[in-house]
Each structure stands twice: as C-alpha cells, then as structure tokens.
Design a protein around this motif. Sequence first.
Motif, PDB file in Angstrom:
ATOM      1  N   ASP A 221       0.965  -1.291   0.001  1.00  0.00           N
ATOM      2  CA  ASP A 221       0.125  -0.009  -0.069  1.00  0.00           C
ATOM      3  C   ASP A 221       0.835   1.268  -0.023  1.00  0.00           C
ATOM      4  OD1 ASP A 221      -1.598   2.399   0.465  1.00  0.00           O
ATOM      5  OD2 ASP A 221      -2.549   1.115   2.201  1.00  0.00           O
ATOM      6  N   SER A 222       1.027   2.031  -1.135  1.00  0.00           N
ATOM      7  CA  SER A 222       2.025   3.133  -1.212  1.00  0.00           C
ATOM      8  C   SER A 222       1.635   4.271  -0.364  1.00  0.00           C
ATOM      9  CB  SER A 222       1.694   3.752  -2.484  1.00  0.00           C
ATOM     10  OG  SER A 222       1.866   2.843  -3.649  1.00  0.00           O
ATOM     11  N   MET A 223       0.392   4.214   0.266  1.00  0.00           N
ATOM     12  CA  MET A 223      -0.061   5.477   0.991  1.00  0.00           C
ATOM     13  C   MET A 223       0.776   5.091   2.372  1.00  0.00           C
ATOM     14  SD  MET A 223      -4.128   5.983   0.269  1.00  0.00           S
ATOM     15  CE  MET A 223      -4.205   7.243   1.135  1.00  0.00           C
ATOM     16  N   THR A 224       1.411   3.861   2.796  1.00  0.00           N
ATOM     17  CA  THR A 224       1.874   3.789   4.147  1.00  0.00           C
ATOM     18  C   THR A 224       3.130   4.106   4.089  1.00  0.00           C
ATOM     19  OG1 THR A 224       2.292   1.516   3.692  1.00  0.00           O
ATOM     20  CG2 THR A 224       0.256   1.832   4.752  1.00  0.00           C
ATOM     21  N   GLY A 225       3.622   4.653   2.859  1.00  0.00           N
ATOM     22  CA  GLY A 225       5.029   5.185   2.969  1.00  0.00           C
ATOM     23  C   GLY A 225       6.604   4.266   3.324  1.00  0.00           C
ATOM     24  N   GLN A 226       7.300   4.954   4.378  1.00  0.00           N
ATOM     25  CA  GLN A 226       8.291   4.138   4.654  1.00  0.00           C
ATOM     26  C   GLN A 226       8.155   3.035   5.359  1.00  0.00           C
ATOM     27  OE1 GLN A 226      10.917   5.411   3.264  1.00  0.00           O
ATOM     28  NE2 GLN A 226      12.220   3.467   3.790  1.00  0.00           N
ATOM     29  N   ASP A 227       6.719   2.874   5.940  1.00  0.00           N
ATOM     30  CA  ASP A 227       6.385   1.522   6.946  1.00  0.00           C
ATOM     31  C   ASP A 227       6.393   0.639   5.661  1.00  0.00           C
ATOM     32  OD1 ASP A 227       6.319   2.660   9.391  1.00  0.00           O
ATOM     33  OD2 ASP A 227       4.421   3.198   9.301  1.00  0.00           O
ATOM     34  N   ALA A 228       6.026   0.737   4.717  1.00  0.00           N
ATOM     35  CA  ALA A 228       5.667  -0.336   3.487  1.00  0.00           C
ATOM     36  C   ALA A 228       7.041  -0.903   3.221  1.00  0.00           C
ATOM     37  CB  ALA A 228       5.026   0.529   2.331  1.00  0.00           C
ATOM     38  N   VAL A 229       8.012   0.039   3.184  1.00  0.00           N
ATOM     39  CA  VAL A 229       9.599  -0.434   2.989  1.00  0.00           C
ATOM     40  C   VAL A 229       9.933  -1.530   3.684  1.00  0.00           C
ATOM     41  CG1 VAL A 229      11.764   0.221   2.329  1.00  0.00           C
ATOM     42  CG2 VAL A 229      10.087   1.700   1.571  1.00  0.00           C
ATOM     43  N   ASN A 230       9.657  -1.024   5.194  1.00  0.00           N
ATOM     44  CA  ASN A 230      10.344  -1.852   6.184  1.00  0.00           C
ATOM     45  C   ASN A 230       9.478  -3.295   6.249  1.00  0.00           C
ATOM     46  OD1 ASN A 230      11.672   0.310   7.098  1.00  0.00           O
ATOM     47  ND2 ASN A 230      10.127   1.304   8.297  1.00  0.00           N
ATOM     48  N   THR A 231       8.003  -3.262   5.860  1.00  0.00           N
ATOM     49  CA  THR A 231       7.467  -4.475   5.818  1.00  0.00           C
ATOM     50  C   THR A 231       7.845  -5.273   4.597  1.00  0.00           C
ATOM     51  OG1 THR A 231       5.373  -3.344   6.757  1.00  0.00           O
ATOM     52  CG2 THR A 231       5.022  -5.450   5.735  1.00  0.00           C
ATOM     53  N   ALA A 232       8.216  -4.734   3.530  1.00  0.00           N
ATOM     54  CA  ALA A 232       8.639  -5.522   2.395  1.00  0.00           C
ATOM     55  C   ALA A 232      10.191  -6.090   2.889  1.00  0.00           C
ATOM     56  CB  ALA A 232       9.166  -4.537   1.060  1.00  0.00           C
ATOM     57  N   LYS A 233      10.894  -5.502   3.631  1.00  0.00           N
ATOM     58  CA  LYS A 233      12.171  -6.086   3.993  1.00  0.00           C
ATOM     59  C   LYS A 233      11.941  -7.354   4.801  1.00  0.00           C
ATOM     60  CE  LYS A 233      16.682  -5.038   5.555  1.00  0.00           C
ATOM     61  NZ  LYS A 233      16.826  -6.321   6.430  1.00  0.00           N
ATOM     62  N   ALA A 234      10.920  -7.177   5.710  1.00  0.00           N
ATOM     63  CA  ALA A 234      10.632  -8.198   6.613  1.00  0.00           C
ATOM     64  C   ALA A 234      10.099  -9.459   5.793  1.00  0.00           C
ATOM     65  CB  ALA A 234       9.592  -8.059   7.862  1.00  0.00           C
ATOM     66  N   PHE A 235       9.339  -9.236   4.828  1.00  0.00           N
ATOM     67  CA  PHE A 235       8.685 -10.315   4.028  1.00  0.00           C
ATOM     68  C   PHE A 235       9.693 -10.994   3.198  1.00  0.00           C
ATOM     69  CE2 PHE A 235       4.531  -9.308   5.061  1.00  0.00           C
ATOM     70  CZ  PHE A 235       3.584 -10.210   4.911  1.00  0.00           C
ATOM     71  N   ASN A 236      10.672 -10.297   2.635  1.00  0.00           N
ATOM     72  CA  ASN A 236      11.509 -10.371   1.550  1.00  0.00           C
ATOM     73  C   ASN A 236      12.672 -11.362   2.208  1.00  0.00           C
ATOM     74  OD1 ASN A 236      12.839 -10.550  -1.263  1.00  0.00           O
ATOM     75  ND2 ASN A 236      14.484  -9.351  -0.180  1.00  0.00           N
ATOM     76  N   ASP A 237      12.814 -11.089   3.590  1.00  0.00           N
ATOM     77  CA  ASP A 237      13.981 -11.801   4.249  1.00  0.00           C
ATOM     78  C   ASP A 237      13.292 -13.302   4.633  1.00  0.00           C
ATOM     79  OD1 ASP A 237      15.629  -9.694   4.586  1.00  0.00           O
ATOM     80  OD2 ASP A 237      15.039  -9.227   6.561  1.00  0.00           O
ATOM     81  N   ARG A 238      12.009 -13.368   4.489  1.00  0.00           N
ATOM     82  CA  ARG A 238      11.400 -14.630   4.960  1.00  0.00           C
ATOM     83  C   ARG A 238      11.068 -15.436   3.470  1.00  0.00           C
ATOM     84  NH1 ARG A 238       9.063 -16.645   9.795  1.00  0.00           N
ATOM     85  NH2 ARG A 238       8.648 -18.824   9.157  1.00  0.00           N
ATOM     86  N   LEU A 239      10.785 -14.652   2.486  1.00  0.00           N
ATOM     87  CA  LEU A 239      10.075 -15.318   1.173  1.00  0.00           C
ATOM     88  C   LEU A 239      10.972 -15.326   0.075  1.00  0.00           C
ATOM     89  CD1 LEU A 239       6.170 -14.105   1.301  1.00  0.00           C
ATOM     90  CD2 LEU A 239       7.421 -16.481   1.951  1.00  0.00           C
ATOM     91  N   ASP A 240      11.917 -14.446   0.172  1.00  0.00           N
ATOM     92  CA  ASP A 240      12.767 -13.902  -1.129  1.00  0.00           C
ATOM     93  C   ASP A 240      11.940 -13.784  -2.255  1.00  0.00           C
ATOM     94  OD1 ASP A 240      14.875 -13.457  -2.637  1.00  0.00           O
ATOM     95  OD2 ASP A 240      15.164 -15.604  -3.104  1.00  0.00           O
ATOM     96  N   PHE A 241      10.967 -12.743  -2.115  1.00  0.00           N
ATOM     97  CA  PHE A 241       9.882 -12.513  -3.288  1.00  0.00           C
ATOM     98  C   PHE A 241      10.514 -12.214  -4.619  1.00  0.00           C
ATOM     99  CE2 PHE A 241       9.202  -8.789  -0.226  1.00  0.00           C
ATOM    100  CZ  PHE A 241       9.639  -7.890  -1.292  1.00  0.00           C
ATOM    101  N   SER A 242       9.839 -12.230  -5.591  1.00  0.00           N
ATOM    102  CA  SER A 242      10.557 -11.752  -6.932  1.00  0.00           C
ATOM    103  C   SER A 242      10.242 -10.551  -7.415  1.00  0.00           C
ATOM    104  CB  SER A 242       9.975 -12.934  -8.105  1.00  0.00           C
ATOM    105  OG  SER A 242       8.600 -12.749  -8.055  1.00  0.00           O
ATOM    106  N   GLY A 243       9.349  -9.737  -6.869  1.00  0.00           N
ATOM    107  CA  GLY A 243       8.702  -8.446  -7.348  1.00  0.00           C
ATOM    108  C   GLY A 243       7.798  -7.921  -6.615  1.00  0.00           C
ATOM    109  N   VAL A 244       7.730  -6.461  -6.610  1.00  0.00           N
ATOM    110  CA  VAL A 244       6.717  -5.713  -5.802  1.00  0.00           C
ATOM    111  C   VAL A 244       5.691  -5.208  -6.536  1.00  0.00           C
ATOM    112  CG1 VAL A 244       6.828  -3.453  -4.198  1.00  0.00           C
ATOM    113  CG2 VAL A 244       8.659  -5.038  -4.477  1.00  0.00           C
ATOM    114  N   VAL A 245       4.590  -4.878  -6.018  1.00  0.00           N
ATOM    115  CA  VAL A 245       3.309  -4.382  -6.490  1.00  0.00           C
ATOM    116  C   VAL A 245       2.929  -3.194  -5.656  1.00  0.00           C
ATOM    117  CG1 VAL A 245       1.235  -4.366  -7.231  1.00  0.00           C
ATOM    118  CG2 VAL A 245       2.451  -6.389  -7.466  1.00  0.00           C
ATOM    119  N   LEU A 246       2.939  -2.127  -6.289  1.00  0.00           N
ATOM    120  CA  LEU A 246       2.153  -0.764  -5.571  1.00  0.00           C
ATOM    121  C   LEU A 246       1.042  -0.237  -5.727  1.00  0.00           C
ATOM    122  CD1 LEU A 246       5.881   1.519  -6.139  1.00  0.00           C
ATOM    123  CD2 LEU A 246       5.060   0.398  -4.050  1.00  0.00           C
TER     124      LEU A 246
END
Length: 441
Positions: A221-246
């Motif tokens: 959710d782009s409206m969550t700003g920098q919090d979204a970036v921090n959440t993405a890092k937590a997910f990526n550390d666990r899932l190693d996702f292939s891409g992001v959707v804004l």
Amino acid sequence: MFESLSERLEGAFKQLKGEGRISDINVASTVKEIRRALVDADVNYKIAKEFTDRVKDKALGEKVITAISPGQLMVKIVKDELVSLMGNTEVEVDLKPNPTIILIAGLQGSGKTTFSGKLANFLKTKKAKKPLLVAGDIYRPAAIDQLQVLGSQIGVEVYSEPENKNAVEIAQNAIKQAKANGNNVIIIDTAGRLAVDEVMMTEVANIKAAVNPQEILFVVDSMTGQDAVNTAKAFNDRLDFSGVVLTKLDGDTRGGAALTIKYTVNKPIKFVSMGEKLDTLDVFYPERMAQRILGMGDITTLVERAQAQFDEEQAKKLEKKIRQNQFDFDDFKEQLQQIKKMGSLKDLLGMIPGIGKAVKDIDISDDAFKGIEAMINSMTPEERGNPDLINGSRRQRIAKGSGKNITDVNQFMKQFDQMRQMMKSMNKIPGGARGFKGLGR
C-alpha cells in the motif's frame, strides 16, 4: 500522486534559474532542497543523502554547454538518478512455465485481493492467458466472496474451498484443477494480517514450499510510505519474493515507498495499481515514473492506453466519415466512451507534458462526460446522425430531456460545430484526415 514532491523539486530547480554556470554554491543549495523534498516525501534520510551526493558529484563534474542551462542539466541528472533508484528498466512477470504459478503476499488492507483480480484481467486481455484465481485467504470472511465477484466481472474462474482451513491444501488442489482445466496461469491470493506476525509468515512460506511458484509478488500500500518499505524487507527476508506491486498510487501518497523500495530490498517493482477498476493496472516503468515526478508527463503510457482501446476497423470508418464531412453525434459519443475506458480523466491529463501542473489543483470528476452523453442520448437517432437538423425547438426538447438548460445545449452544439469545421478544414490538407485516425486513437 507525487504532487508535493514534484512541487518541491520544481522549487529546488528554480534556484538555478538565471545562473550562467554550475558552481559549488548554487549546486549545494539546490541539492539541499532536493534532499529536504525527498525526506518530506517519506524517503529514508540515508537514502536521500546518498541520492543527493550522487547528484552533486555528477553536477559538479559536468560542463554546461550553451544550449543547456544549469537548471536543465540538473533536471536531467536528477531524472537519471531517480530512474536508477527505482530500477532502471521494467521487469515483467515470468510467464514461460506452463502453468505459471504466481503467489500474492502482503499485509491485510494492502489491496492483495483486488490486485489478484486486476492481474488476472491483465494476463487474460493483454497476454492472452487463461488464468485461475485461487482463494487462499482462509481467515477474512469476505475474501472468498470478493474474489468470486472479481472473477465474475472479468470472466475468470475462481477456485475455492470454503470449508477447508488448510491454505496449503487449497493451493495444491487448485493446481490440480488448473492442469485439468487447461489454465496456464494460477494466481494464489493469500491471507494478510494488520502487522507482520509469525503465523502469517509461516503459512505463506509453507504455501511457497508446497507449490514452488515462479513468481512471488509482494503487494504494498503506497500510502503507508516508509512503513511499507520496512514491511517489504521483513517479507523478503522470509520469502525472497520476485517483485513488488505498488497499490493506491492515486491516493494521497508522498511517494517514499515507490522511490526507495527497490533500493532497500533489491527486487524490482513490477506493477503499479490505481483505483478500484479492474483495468487500472500498469507495468512499472522507472523512466516514465521519473518523468511524471519531474512534471515531464508520460506520453508513452498515454499512447499505450489509447492503443489498447483502438479498433482498426472502427478507425477506418471514422476516417472515411471525416473525409466526407459526415462526423456525427454517434461518432462523438463513441470517442467519449473510448476515452473513458482509458482510465481516470485527471490521470490521463497528467500524462500530457505541461498539462499535469495545470490540472493538479483542479477537481476533475470522472463523470465529466455525463452531461454531454445525456444531451446526445436525448436526441433522436435521426438527429444524432444528422446534427444539422437540430433547430431551436429541438434544442429545447434536448435540454429538457437531459436535465440541462438551453444555454448548456447551445454551448455544446457550438463546440461540436467548431470541431466539425476544424475537421472539414483538415480535409483540404494532404493526408489531413489521416491525422484524425490518430486522434480517434
């Protein structure tokens, strides 16, 4: 989107207006304003500083030629750095495997389910795929219903097991169903939470291990700003996702997530989504986004959206009618409907270079054409096909039937007549009518 950032960057570049050359002093003050603008847009300070340090080094290493002012040079440098920050080039989903399995992950409220529907529609209409939507959210009561409604709207099958509370089993069974039905893309919508927690992470990690998806898309959710970036890092550390959707880029977003998420997780932004309509999904192009942030418009995306609604046969008929000076209200209404299918009117205007700034503070409703359509619909078929028939008494009837006053009808008729006159004059120019074929597009 990015309106505040665009304004702040424009203000920073103005500091170089009238300067004859790049210097330590004017670059330093401009870069300082750019850094402030980025931080205010919810960009992490460390990233903002690294960004502006690169801009400063490049600016001081450049010689300003006579044809380019220091301000223009700075705009180019900032644009290039923004493109680099957001990933340089577009990266589309990998659709080579058959079937392709796409796992959708993210927090609750980020727009995962709506995006799943949009992605299915995108792959069906633009990639000629036969997708299957899978309702893997076993916790949110309305998730299955929502996905089924979306599926029915776009004509895509939805696989669900309302009584089964094992998300891994549902995903595995859906793959069997897809192979039996000939679905070549499987989109698995998963559960989200209001915050990152171990139960959610374990479940989505288990689904990944069980189905081995080719793509894992993390929805932000782009409206969550920098919090979204921090959440993405937590997910990526666990899932190693292939891409992001804004998602929700049409909302009141400051842009921090879009600018820095690629830098933080080193995974490409693959799609951007705006609004609730199921055809409002675009591949993410870093250069186009940088151009829009800097007020340069995005004419390429505008043309692509127009081409998606373009009908070759219809365009030939329209060109022939224009050549014969027979353009009528039925043709006009058809063109309006094509424009409406292209997306938000304000968003479309914002893609035209030089127009975005002019319309940013204007409230442009997507219902702007309703009054015009009401007037056309109040005409008889004969009147729509032959506008010259519409005299004073007919205009009175049209006004009454459309809920408009006679002034509105007269103004519309005048504008339509002016447009026809312009088309008539174009017929006198060699190849002129062919230009209207492009206008229709």
